[in-house]
Motif scaffolding. Sequence first.
Motif, PDB file in Angstrom:
ATOM      1  N   ALA A 113       0.780  -1.175  -0.062  1.00 11.89           N
ATOM      2  CA  ALA A 113      -0.186  -0.075   0.071  1.00 11.89           C
ATOM      3  C   ALA A 113       0.867   1.235  -0.045  1.00 11.89           C
ATOM      4  CB  ALA A 113      -0.896  -0.053   1.179  1.00 11.89           C
ATOM      5  N   ALA A 114       2.091   1.234   0.836  1.00  5.71           N
ATOM      6  CA  ALA A 114       2.848   2.455   0.994  1.00  5.71           C
ATOM      7  C   ALA A 114       3.385   2.642  -0.502  1.00  5.71           C
ATOM      8  CB  ALA A 114       3.782   2.081   1.829  1.00  5.71           C
ATOM      9  N   LEU A 115       3.675   1.645  -1.275  1.00  2.88           N
ATOM     10  CA  LEU A 115       4.460   1.882  -2.598  1.00  2.88           C
ATOM     11  C   LEU A 115       3.404   2.464  -3.574  1.00  2.88           C
ATOM     12  CD1 LEU A 115       7.021   1.197  -4.207  1.00  2.88           C
ATOM     13  CD2 LEU A 115       6.130  -0.890  -5.053  1.00  2.88           C
ATOM     14  N   LEU A 116       2.265   2.139  -3.607  1.00  3.29           N
ATOM     15  CA  LEU A 116       1.417   2.278  -4.401  1.00  3.29           C
ATOM     16  C   LEU A 116       1.010   3.982  -4.120  1.00  3.29           C
ATOM     17  CD1 LEU A 116      -1.477  -0.264  -4.536  1.00  3.29           C
ATOM     18  CD2 LEU A 116       0.336   0.230  -6.398  1.00  3.29           C
ATOM     19  N   LEU A 117       0.909   4.286  -2.894  1.00  2.54           N
ATOM     20  CA  LEU A 117       0.669   5.780  -2.398  1.00  2.54           C
ATOM     21  C   LEU A 117       2.098   6.785  -2.454  1.00  2.54           C
ATOM     22  CD1 LEU A 117      -1.716   5.260   0.479  1.00  2.54           C
ATOM     23  CD2 LEU A 117      -2.330   6.091  -1.763  1.00  2.54           C
ATOM     24  N   ALA A 118       3.389   6.117  -2.243  1.00  2.00           N
ATOM     25  CA  ALA A 118       4.562   6.835  -2.480  1.00  2.00           C
ATOM     26  C   ALA A 118       4.859   7.828  -3.811  1.00  2.00           C
ATOM     27  CB  ALA A 118       5.648   5.956  -2.128  1.00  2.00           C
ATOM     28  N   LYS A 179       5.560   7.464   3.726  1.00  2.00           N
ATOM     29  CA  LYS A 179       6.581   8.704   4.078  1.00  2.00           C
ATOM     30  C   LYS A 179       8.008   8.389   3.674  1.00  2.00           C
ATOM     31  CE  LYS A 179       8.195  12.217   7.341  1.00  2.00           C
ATOM     32  NZ  LYS A 179       7.867  13.166   6.528  1.00  2.00           N
ATOM     33  N   LEU A 180       8.610   7.440   4.387  1.00  2.00           N
ATOM     34  CA  LEU A 180       9.931   6.925   3.772  1.00  2.00           C
ATOM     35  C   LEU A 180      10.063   6.479   2.323  1.00  2.00           C
ATOM     36  CD1 LEU A 180      10.642   4.770   6.963  1.00  2.00           C
ATOM     37  CD2 LEU A 180      11.369   7.083   6.454  1.00  2.00           C
ATOM     38  N   PHE A 181       9.258   5.906   1.673  1.00  2.04           N
ATOM     39  CA  PHE A 181       9.101   5.631   0.303  1.00  2.04           C
ATOM     40  C   PHE A 181       9.232   6.902  -0.418  1.00  2.04           C
ATOM     41  CE2 PHE A 181       7.614   0.883   0.531  1.00  2.04           C
ATOM     42  CZ  PHE A 181       8.686   0.542   1.291  1.00  2.04           C
TER      43      PHE A 181
END
Length: 294
Positions: A113-118, A179-181
């Motif tokens: 999910a983080a990768l998609l939103l990053a 955030k980090l991505f």
Amino acid sequence: MSTAAIAAGEAAFRAARAQRRRATLFGLALLAACLLLAAWVSEAHPATLLAGLPRIGEYFHRILPTLRWEALFAGSETEGSLAFWFYRLDAWAWLLFETANMAALATLMGAAAALLLAFPAAHNLGAGTLAYQLSRRSLEAARTVPEIVFALILVWAFGVGALAGILAIALHTAGALGKLFAEAIENTEMGAWDGVRATGGNWAEACRFAILPQALPNLLSYALLRFEVNLRSASVIGFVGAGGIGEELYKVISFNYYEEISAIILLVILAVAAIDLFSENLRHRVIGALGGAA
């Protein structure tokens, strides 16, 4: 250079140094005032701290096992042996395995999910104001709420068990890793991006073929670090019925089974150390493979 010019330069240097010192002293005084105010508001009184420190030492002394060298490797029926200390090792190992599975699955879901939103959350990729704001605010909301709060809500929705814990950790992981991505993506070189776009590639293709290969080592490093963090989180949210070794740890703490507390804590520490070694090895292998491919 004249003597007057040298004297003027030294005077200017001394004045600038004195100004920096005054600014530093003012900053330190302001920091001390803020710390004192925070201590007063939170009731962190020195007398309370001094009174509580011996009790902390007493508690740690209580949870230490009573081991005897002559009986150290005896059976589980012999008091003072390692087997007696870890008399429920089979049950605890299974619960720890369940906790590690919770952490792994939650990390995988959260990282996806983080990768998609990053990508839309990265300022340099120009996804558009609406997509940028929505992705940024969503990531902020996900990481602001603690995992244990998510777990309390999801336990009420899905019942006691590992599912609530997995979803709670995954939600918080998505926000933290997003955030980090996004920051890792913002630090990439844009030459490859311009090349893909110039040859007719769309926004998604430029993200995939120009940005992702550059950012992948950092993304993997962040995800593996988060897996280690999530193992600890999975151990804690079990306190609210979200599965894993945390439920057992909460039980032994509640009933003051002191030696069992230290046994479970030691198992968690060993598991985190093993995951850290595995993660470091895997990260170096992937970075080496990417470097060889390049």
